[in-house]
Each structure stands twice: as structure tokens, then as C-alpha cells.
Design an enzyme around this catalytic site. Structure first.
Site, short mmCIF file in Angstrom:
data_model
loop_
_atom_site.label_atom_id
_atom_site.label_comp_id
_atom_site.label_asym_id
_atom_site.label_seq_id
_atom_site.Cartn_x
_atom_site.Cartn_y
_atom_site.Cartn_z
CG ASP A 35 -34.18 -15.04 -17.98
OD1 ASP A 35 -34.00 -16.37 -18.13
OD2 ASP A 35 -35.48 -14.50 -17.98
CB SER A 80 -31.81 -55.09 -27.14
OG SER A 80 -31.72 -56.53 -27.45
CE LYS A 114 -38.86 -51.72 -24.17
NZ LYS A 114 -38.71 -50.70 -25.49
S1 IVH Z 1 -32.99 -50.81 -19.15
C1 IVH Z 1 -30.28 -54.23 -20.76
N1 IVH Z 1 -35.16 -49.11 -18.88
O1 IVH Z 1 -35.58 -50.28 -24.40
C2 IVH Z 1 -31.07 -53.21 -21.24
N2 IVH Z 1 -34.46 -49.69 -21.10
O2 IVH Z 1 -35.76 -52.76 -25.88
C3 IVH Z 1 -31.30 -52.05 -20.13
N3 IVH Z 1 -35.71 -48.46 -22.79
O3 IVH Z 1 -32.25 -50.21 -25.67
C4 IVH Z 1 -32.06 -51.30 -20.61
N4 IVH Z 1 -37.16 -47.46 -21.47
O4 IVH Z 1 -32.95 -48.02 -24.57
C5 IVH Z 1 -34.12 -49.80 -19.66
N5 IVH Z 1 -37.07 -47.88 -18.39
C6 IVH Z 1 -36.14 -48.40 -19.19
C7 IVH Z 1 -36.29 -48.41 -20.68
C8 IVH Z 1 -35.41 -48.91 -21.65
C9 IVH Z 1 -36.85 -47.78 -22.72
C10 IVH Z 1 -35.12 -48.98 -24.08
C11 IVH Z 1 -33.61 -49.08 -23.92
C12 IVH Z 1 -33.46 -50.46 -24.59
C13 IVH Z 1 -34.52 -50.81 -25.13
C14 IVH Z 1 -34.67 -52.08 -25.29
#
Ligand code: IVH
Length: 669
Positions: A35, A80, A114
Site C-alpha cells: 500500500d 469452439s 475447462k
Molecule cells: S482452449 C480452439 N482451454 O471453452 C479453442 N478453452 O467450448 C481453444 N474454455 O471458447 C480453446 N476452458 O473459451 C481452452 N482450458 C481451456 C478452456 C477453454 C474453457 C472455453 C473456451 C472456448 C470454449 C469452447
């Protein structure tokens, strides 16, 4: 040194400490020292406003509210992921890739949780956080730069940490809100009658997409980075290398990632994540499995909207459909009537549930929940389930709307809804339901800790009018206790002994036990620390209470009101007459440890961290979370971390747990 150089160095220092605290979760200076640095920077910048840069650590909340979000095109589309729901899906995914790469060895995967949040992209140009956007439709998202800047784990400027950062870095991640933070936010909203968020993900999204970034700043959002957009001037060979490097540059990456050789290791790690899922402080809804080798990824290639080299292996849903058979209003300790839906029992995530909270009348109305409705319910973390929505398409016309009654279901007194409050409240202060709850609270573990006083006993005590407040517990005779239904003589004796034992109690636990509205264990501790005796606490004024850091108007008012109520004093005096006395909590009294600062690290065998902290605080010492030159003792349990090294460097006295115990013994004697 020029003022520019001084400012530059000070900013770098603060950036480094932000990083230690928010990204590595391993601060190496005290909050007070941090701080001080921060205030020093604020002061210099206010003297030289022309030298303020947008990436200065002071510039997290700045700009005026927007009228609309701008659109941002993603340089590389944000794709996605395909989903898998069974082991078979994942084994097939691996088989497909094995065929494509045509290798005679298992594929190396990197797996990550995820995160159940909102996908965003951050663009750093020459190290400066320049643009932040939501995923949108994958090609075009919304400009949420101002909002992302308020998140403490988002660096406003990258660190040059061994590896120089590249001139352009696009990184993607998930904005999340922790489960406790989500529940706290909803509690606040329920109190002020605002619509509740259905789950942490919606709360995170709603908090980030605010035209006024000051609202975002008031919500404790966090970000985990998990993938790359376009990167100029630096290349990687594996995803692991990418993640490890961006951590060095100051970005936050989740620690539950694992490199797995072949699909069996992936499946094992999935099962591990599934078992620890409920212990995490944030929500995850599955695991993402990615090929680790980036050249191999290129070989495998993409589909239109998703890569072929990755898959999301989803967890079983924590949502279920069931029917509401009834709605009741429960009367709580403070007289609040909370509507509760009684449902046909269903299992969600391994737990059978048959009740869901409806919070208050506004929530019932907003969701239009009726008795007989089929509903989608969900469990977040360990909390009682929530109703996500009514399946109106399943209505038959026989459903009945519910209104919180205007008479208390327990004592038949008037129920009122005060202006500015979302809650309905029973007006009878001696309402048996309130009394029962207040006795259970009084006897509970963090309060007087009187073992053996459970719901059934409390019900009998109140229903047969043996007690009219919790102080009466101390005046019941042995015959009265053992006269209770299903209470053996031995148990009656035990209760009487527990009551006797509870009579000597630290002031803070007593304050908590009183059941003052909004005074939980933490606030009770603050009050005990400040006022040191019941007598001074009783005289505390609103203006004085409110000067206590962490105590707001609502709490202050509630404390004053409680002690102004004559009836509460009658009860307290009865307790004192029964022989309740306060243990010397040594705060303020002089012991050899007064004013000393302790830090704990590693695993202690005889205490939890909280207990150890409490012990030293009782002796007038202070417990801090990180080692600095102000630390007097570092107590190192088993497998101590970097704090021990730091303590050595600074010449701080390091105690083993045994030495710590001897020290306490020598002082308490
Ligand atoms: S990799 C090609 N890693 O899930 C996409 N995505 O269903 C590469 N998400 O839009 C994404 N955790 O925002 C990746 N550990 C993770 C993730 C993750 C959540 C989300 C991501 C994506 C969505 C797809």
C-alpha cells in the site's frame, strides 16, 4: 534521477508485486508495504498528471461509462471445441488422431480444466495491454478493454522476465467468478431486491459486460489464460512451453494442467479432476484435452469451427429436472421468511436433493415459480440447489402461484416487508421459530459450542416453554433435562457438563453467539478486538463502529439496535448471572509476544492455520501472510515453501512447530 525514471522504476516494482500476489499467489512483501508503494506512486502521479500512462498500475478504473461497446475483429478466429461425454468418445478421439499422425508411439497431450466462464482475448502491443474483447461470434467480439483492466490478475504491462516479451501477443482465456464470491454477490443482490445470477458463469459475464467499468471493478473477477491468438516475434514448439512462458510474462495460468503420455493417462487425470471438482474455489465443467506438440497440431488441422487436435471432455451435468410439490416459508433466526421449494427428490452430482431456495418474493415473481411446476435445478459447489428456470411448456394449468403469507406460519403474528428490503419478516421478537433458530445458533460450534443441543431438543424446549431465551438453558435442572423425550440420563448429564464448560468463553465467541444480525464470526472478532469488553461494546456508537475497517453502515446500525433493545439486555444479564465469564483474550494485555509478527508456512501437525493464527492473536501478536523484514517469527511446518528461504535471507527467526509450542507454553505459564 529524472522523475520519469523514478516513476518507471516504481511502476515496475508495483507490477512485480501485483504479479507475486495475483498471479503466483505468493506475495513477498506485506500488504502494508505494498500500500505504501502504491500511495507513493499515486502521490507522484497527482503531482505530475502529464506523466500518467494508461498502463500504470494506478489506472485500473478510469474512464467514464460508455454508451455502447465497440466491435473488435479477432485476428485469428476464436474457435469452439468439440465435446465428448464418455470414455468411449475420448478413446475414439485419440484413435482418430493416431491414424492422422501415423506415429508408432502414444500422442502427448496437455490437459487443463475447462473453466466455466466467459472467453476473452487480450492483445498486448509492446508489452502494453491495448485491447481486450469478448469472443462474440468467434470472429467479432465486444471491446471490453476498460472492464478487463479492472481485473487484478490481468497485467496492464507484461514483465520482461528472463525471456523478453514479443512486440505483439494475443492471448485468450476465461474470465471467472469464484463460488464464494458468486454467493456473496447474490446475497447482496437478494438483500437489495436485485435479480440474482443463475450461476457463477452468468455472474462473470454480467459483471464483465458493463458499460460502467466501475461496476466491474467492484466484482472480484479472475482470469485464467489457456490459449494463443496471433503472436509476432516469438514462437513455441509445445503448448506447455507457451503456458510456462506466458506465466513468466506475468499472465495467470491455472496450475491443474498436466502433460499426459497417451490417452490412458488422460482418462486417469479426468477422474482425478472429477474427484477434486467440488473442492475447487471456482467452477469447472470438464477437461480440455489438447495435442501438446504444435507442429503435430498443424499436421492434424482444423474443421470449420473447431480444431481437430482438441476436445472438451465434459463432466456429468449438475442440473436436473424435477417437480415442485409445495412451497413453504421458513422463519430464520432474525425473523426473515425464506421461501423454499419442496421437490420430488432427484440426484445431482451424487447428492440427493429435495429442496431448493427461492430466496425472496421478488425471485419467485421474476422466475414465475408455481407449485406443481416442472423446473430445471442446479447445484453450484456445495450449496443448496437453485432453480434455473421453470419449464413452462410442461404446465397443465393446475399450477398454483405462491405468495409469502402475511401471517407468520409459526406464531401467526404479522409479517411485514420493510421499505428497501427484499425480505419479509415476522414482527414477533419472541416468535418460537426465531427463538429456536437463535438457540441453535447460540449452542453451535463457532459460538458457545454446547454439544448435544440439536434440533429435536431445541424444539421440545421451546414447544414446552421450558425456555424463553437462550440464557434459560443454564437454569434448567437435571430433572428437566432428563425429562425430555428420548434424552437418556447420561446425555442429560453430558449436556449439563457442556453447559458448564461453555461458561468460560472468549469475548468474540460470545458476541457471535448473541446472534446479532449481520455479525458473523469475522465481524464478532473485529468487535472483540476493538472494544475488549461487553461493557464498552454496549456503549459503542454508530459513528464509532463505522470507523472500524470492514464494518459498514448496515452492520453498525444492527449492532446499535441490538444493544438498544431492552429485552436483549435482560437475556445478557441472565447469562452473566448464570456465571458466563470472558476468557482473557490477551489482545491489548502485555505478553512477551505483544506486537510481534508471525508468519506460518508448510503443514502444521497440531493446529490448523486458523487455530495457530488465533493463538498468537490471543497473545497480542499479529499473524501475516507473507515474510518481510517486519516478520519476527516464521513457523515452518512440514514441507515449507519459498517463505522459509525468504526468511533465511532476511534473517528472520525460524521456528519448528515444536519450538513454536514451547514458546507458547513459556508465555502462557
Ligand atoms: S482452449 C480452439 N482451454 O471453452 C479453442 N478453452 O467450448 C481453444 N474454455 O471458447 C480453446 N476452458 O473459451 C481452452 N482450458 C481451456 C478452456 C477453454 C474453457 C472455453 C473456451 C472456448 C470454449 C469452447
Amino acid at each position: 534521477m529524472s522523475i520519469e525514471t523514478i516513476l518507471g522504476e516504481l511502476r515496475n516494482k508495483i507490477r512485480y508485486h501485483n504479479y507475486r500476489y495475483h498471479v503466483l499467489d505468493d506475495p513477498d512483501i506485506s500488504d502494508a508495504d505494498y500500500d505504501k508503494l502504491f500511495r507513493e506512486l499515486q502521490k507522484l502521479e497527482s503531482d505530475h498528471p502529464d506523466l500518467i500512462t494508461p498502463d500504470s498500475p494506478t489506472q485500473r478504473v478510469g474512464a467514464k461509462p460508455l454508451s455502447d461497446f465497440n466491435s473488435i475483429s479477432h485476428t485469428v478466429p476464436m474457435l469452439s471445441l468439440d465435446n465428448g461425454f464418455s470414455e468411449n468418445d475420448i478413446i475414439e478421439f485419440d484413435a482418430r488422431l493416431q491414424k492422422l499422425v501415423n506415429l508408432d508411439a502414444p500422442i502427448e497431450y496437455i490437459t487443463e480444466p475447462k473453466f466455466d466462464g466467459l472467453a476473452v482475448e487480450l492483445v498486448y502491443i509492446d508489452g502494453v495491454f491495448s485491447i481486450g474483447s469478448t469472443r462474440g461470434d468467434g470472429f467479432i467480439g465486444e471491446d471490453v478493454t476498460q472492464n478487463l483492466k479492472t481485473i487484478k490478475s490481468v497485467p496492464l504491462h507484461l514483465l520482461d522476465n528472463l525471456i523478453p516479451y514479443p512486440p505483439r501477443l494475443e492471448v485468450r482465456g476465461e474470465v471467472i467468478l469464484g463460488i464464494t464470491e458468486f454467493e456473496e454477490l447474490n446475497k447482496q443482490r437478494a438483500r437489495s431486491g436485485e435479480p440474482l445470477f443463475a450461476n457463477p458463469r452468468n455472474a462473470a459475464a454480467g459483471s464483465l459486460r458493463q458499460l460502467d467499468a466501475r461496476i466491474t471493478a467492484s466484482r472480484p473477477l479472475d482470469l485464467f489464460c489457456h490459449s494463443a491468438g496471433q503472436i509476432e516475434g516469438h514462437s513455441f514448439t509445445t503448448h506447455t512451453q507457451f503456458l510456462d512462458t506466458i506465466v513468466k510474462w506475468g499472465l495467470k495460468v491455472n496450475n491443474l494442467r498436466k502433460v499426459c503420455m497417451g490417452i490412458q493417462e488422460v482418462l486417469d487425470f479426468y477422474n482425478h479432476l472429477l474427484t477434486i471438482r467440488d473442492t475447487l474455489s471456482y467452477e469447472i465443467d470438464g477437461m480440455v484435452i489438447k495435442v501438446n506438440d504444435l507442429r503435430m497440431r498443424e499436421k492434424i488441422g482444423m474443421k470449420t469451427r473447431s480444431p481437430r487436435w482438441a476436445i472438451a471432455y465434459k463432466f456429468p451435468a449438475k442440473q436436473e429436472v424435477t417437480q415442485i410439490t409445495d412451497i413453504l416459508s421458513q422463519v430464520g433466526r432474525t425473523g426473515t421468511l425464506t421461501p423454499v421449494a419442496i421437490m420430488k427428490p432427484v440426484r445431482i452430482g451424487g447428492v440427493e436433493v429435495s429442496r431448493a431456495t427461492l430466496h425472496n418474493q421478488d425471485e419467485i415473481d421474476r422466475k414465475d415459480v408455481r407449485i406443481g411446476d416442472w423446473v430445471l435445478i442446479q447445484r453450484a459447489g456445495d450449496v443448496i440447489p437453485d432453480i434455473v428456470k421453470v419449464l413452462t411448456e410442461r404446465r397443465t394449468g393446475h399450477e398454483r402461484p405462491y405468495a409469502i403469507p402475511d401471517k407468520c406460519p409459526i406464531c401467526n403474528s404479522h409479517v411485514v416487508r420493510l421499505p428497501n428490503e427484499a425480505a419479509h419478516r415476522c414482527t414477533n421478537i419472541s416468535c418460537p421459530a426465531q427463538l429456536k433458530e437463535s438457540i441453535k445458533h447460540f449452542a453451535s460450534r463457532g459460538a458457545m459450542d454446547i454439544e448435544g443441543i440439536g434440533t429435536k431438543i431445541v424444539d421440545q424446549l421451546v414447544d414446552t416453554k421450558l425456555v424463553s431465551d437462550y440464557a434459560d438453558l443454564y437454569f434448567l435442572s437435571k430433572a428437566q433435562w432428563s425429562g425430555l423425550d428420548r434424552l437418556a440420563e447420561k446425555s442429560a448429564e453430558n449436556i449439563m457438563q457442556a453447559l458448564q464448560k461453555s461458561k468460560t468463553i472468549p469475548l468474540e465467541r460470545f458476541i457471535y453467539a448473541l446472534g446479532i444480525r449481520f455479525v458473523g464470526e469475522h465481524v464478532a472478532r473485529l468487535l472483540a478486538k476493538r472494544y475488549k469488553s461487553l461493557k464498552t461494546l454496549k456503549q459503542a456508537t454508530y459513528d464509532d463502529l463505522i470507523t472500524i475497517y470492514e464494518i459498514g453502515p448496515q452492520v453498525a446500525q444492527s449492532v446499535v439496535q441490538f444493544f438498544n433493545e431492552k429485552r436483549n439486555w435482560t437475556t445478557i444479564e441472565k447469562l452473566l448471572r448464570a456465571g458466563v465469564t470472558f476468557e482473557e483474550t490477551a489482545t491489548g494485555t502485555d505478553t512477551a509476544l505483544s506486537g510481534k509478527t508471525f508468519v506460518f508456512t508448510g503443514t502444521l501437525l497440531n493446529y490448523t492455520r486458523d487455530e495457530a493464527k488465533q493463538l498468537v492473536e490471543q497473545l497480542g501478536a499479529h499473524a501475516a501472510s507473507s515474510v518481510s523484514k517486519h516478520t519476527d517469527y516464521l513457523v515452518a511446518g512440514e514441507s515449507p515453501g519459498s517463505k522459509a528461504e525468504k526468511a533465511k535471507e532476511l534473517g528472520v527467526t525460524i521456528l519448528t512447530e515444536d519450538q513454536f509450542i514451547s514458546l507458547l507454553d513459556s508465555i502462557q505459564r
